[in-house]
Motif scaffolding. Structure first.
Motif, PDB file in Angstrom:
ATOM      1  N   ALA A   9       0.834  -1.212   0.000  1.00 22.46           N
ATOM      2  CA  ALA A   9       0.000   0.000   0.000  1.00 22.46           C
ATOM      3  C   ALA A   9       0.863   1.253   0.000  1.00 22.46           C
ATOM      4  O   ALA A   9       0.550   2.229  -0.695  1.00 22.46           O
TER       5      ALA A   9
ATOM      6  N   ARG B  81      -1.397   3.761  -2.041  1.00 27.40           N
ATOM      7  CA  ARG B  81      -2.735   3.571  -1.480  1.00 27.40           C
ATOM      8  C   ARG B  81      -2.780   3.923  -0.010  1.00 27.40           C
ATOM      9  O   ARG B  81      -3.843   3.974   0.591  1.00 27.40           O
TER      10      ARG B  81
ATOM     11  N   ALA C 171      -5.678  -1.474   2.613  1.00 33.70           N
ATOM     12  CA  ALA C 171      -5.770  -0.132   2.011  1.00 33.70           C
ATOM     13  C   ALA C 171      -6.468  -0.208   0.672  1.00 33.70           C
ATOM     14  O   ALA C 171      -6.413  -1.171  -0.016  1.00 33.70           O
TER      15      ALA C 171
END
Length: 193
Positions: free
Chosen positions: A83, A88, A193
């Motif tokens: 992530a 993200r 995420a």
């Protein structure tokens, strides 16, 4: 700061009531929602000084999970690592958090592990610098942690309504109180995420 064992059993938690889609997505089982474009606004209840540009869920990562992420290559932190790499998630940190990591990397029980994993304190700090976004120290949150070393992580997460990644029992026991402020608390294996 007490260095804890690398693994802790995962437990589920609910998305924060009234929290953002990014906050909800940070809890396992929640459906992530993409934001159209990065924005820079003050978090609800926060000041403009604590606003950050974010392209994903804002996260605050405690030192034990930083070690899992940057030293131990713990498979439980793989989702967080991906992530961060893919944008993200946006890792928020402060200078005192970096200083704490630097101190921990010099602990006698950590130095041999750095050698074992083929890294150095300098390399870990460089990885921290590359992945974490330094922001100003947050004002004190309304809740106090039993472990004063963990308070800075709680303060920052509350100021930004960020997901707090920790496996510290003193933080985990505050889940319900922090959730009421829109702060999800989870360990790295629960993070999505």
């Amino acid at each position: 700061m007490e260095v804890e064992p690398q693994h802790q059993a995962a437990s589920s938690t609910a998305a924060p009531p009234g929290g953002s889609a990014a906050d909800a997505a940070a809890i396992k089982g929640a459906e992530p929602q993409r934001r159209a474009a990065p924005s820079k606004t003050a978090p609800p209840g926060g000041s403009a000084a604590h606003a950050v540009a974010s392209v994903g869920a804002c996260v605050v990562v405690d030192t034990n999970i930083v070690l899992d992420l940057l030293v131990f290559n713990d498979p439980g932190a793989a989702v967080l690592q991906a992530a961060l790499r893919e944008g993200r998630a946006s890792w928020l940190a402060t200078a005192p958090m970096r200083e704490e990591l630097s101190r921990v990397l010099a602990y006698p029980q950590i130095v041999p592990r750095l050698d074992f994993y083929g890294t150095t304190a300098g390399a870990v700090l460089a990885a921290f610098d590359a992945q974490a976004r330094l922001v100003p120290v947050a004002p004190p949150a309304p809740w106090r942690c039993k472990d004063p070393d963990d308070q800075r992580f709680i303060d920052l997460a509350v100021a930004h309504r960020a997901t707090l990644l920790s496996k510290d029992k003193a933080v985990i026991c505050m889940r319900k109180r922090l959730l009421a402020s829109g702060v999800a608390v989870c360990n790295a294996t629960e993070f999505v995420a």
